[in-house]
Enzyme design. Structure first.
Site, short mmCIF file in Angstrom:
data_model
loop_
_atom_site.label_atom_id
_atom_site.label_comp_id
_atom_site.label_asym_id
_atom_site.label_seq_id
_atom_site.Cartn_x
_atom_site.Cartn_y
_atom_site.Cartn_z
N LYS A 126 -1.75 -31.84 -14.63
CA LYS A 126 -1.79 -32.93 -13.66
C LYS A 126 -1.33 -32.46 -12.28
CE LYS A 126 1.33 -35.63 -12.39
NZ LYS A 126 2.49 -36.53 -12.27
N ASP B 264 -2.14 -39.57 -14.17
CA ASP B 264 -0.73 -39.90 -14.33
C ASP B 264 -0.62 -41.17 -15.17
OD1 ASP B 264 -1.48 -41.96 -12.67
OD2 ASP B 264 0.13 -41.66 -11.21
#
Length: 222
Positions: free
Chosen positions: A121, A139
């Site tokens: 991420k 997220d």
């Protein structure tokens, strides 16, 4: 692959709702962004921005972070969750940047994920925001909204959500869609108090329809 009418409607709707969606982590360069995203794990952007407001004044480059004792860096980021582990990773990351990349943050996704404390991420956020490479960072907001709007399945892992979004959303829209989904999840489709009663996408949302049905007053006989 053509974008389905349903997905297109979702993308266009969140674009209208949040036309100015953007990365809310303060940063002036790729290095600061990398540090900020590393700090943001299990922590709000608001808290990270408060910490980095002074942190980035004190530490300008990788050499600055490794020039101080670990305890001093820990103290500087103490308001951040998991600050001890993050301080260690920051110093290790900075040392690697100096040793392997002349103090510069690499632009390649696979090289970024080799840095301590940098997962998939974080790498996606850095390549998309710092280097303009389309990426779909997932997220907690993106994951929650994607599952509620049935862009992904409830049981999907974070990686599966990312892959499904990459298939369904045009590549040139990956980065801005990431930001818009975050804003949608942060300011509208919240985890605990989603604004279902005014949501233009309620018909697409499995959670919203259930919530609205549950709050609908029952008819009583005369």
């Amino acid at each position: 692959m053509a974008t389905s009418a349903r997905v297109r409607r979702i993308l266009d709707t969140i674009a209208e709702m949040f036309p100015d969606a953007h990365c809310e982590l303060y940063h002036a360069n790729p290095f600061e962004l990398t540090i900020a995203v590393l700090l943001s794990a299990q922590c709000t952007d608001e808290t990270v921005n408060k910490v980095t407001a002074t942190l980035f004044e004190k530490y300008k480059k990788p050499e600055d972070y490794i020039a101080v004792p670990l305890e001093e860096l820990e103290s500087d980021i103490r308001r951040i969750g998991l600050f001890r582990n993050k301080a260690k990773n920051i110093q290790k990351l900075c040392q690697m940047l100096i040793d392997k990349y002349n103090g510069e943050v690499p632009q390649e996704h696979e090289l970024l994920t080799e840095l301590p404390g940098v997962g998939r991420k974080t790498a996606n956020v850095v390549v998309s925001n710092a280097f303009g490479v389309p990426a779909m960072a997932v997220d907690t907001h993106v994951e929650r909204v994607s599952k509620r709007l049935k862009l992904a399945d409830e049981t999907d892992s974070v990686l599966e959500v990312e892959k499904k979004l990459m298939r369904k959303v045009p590549r040139e829209e990956w980065t801005i869609t990431h930001h818009r989904l975050i804003f949608f999840g942060r300011y509208h489709c919240k985890a605990q108090s989603p604004r279902c009663e005014i949501c233009p996408l309620i018909d697409c949302c499995r959670v919203g329809k259930a919530r609205m049905k549950a709050t609908k007053p029952r008819k009583t006989g005369k």
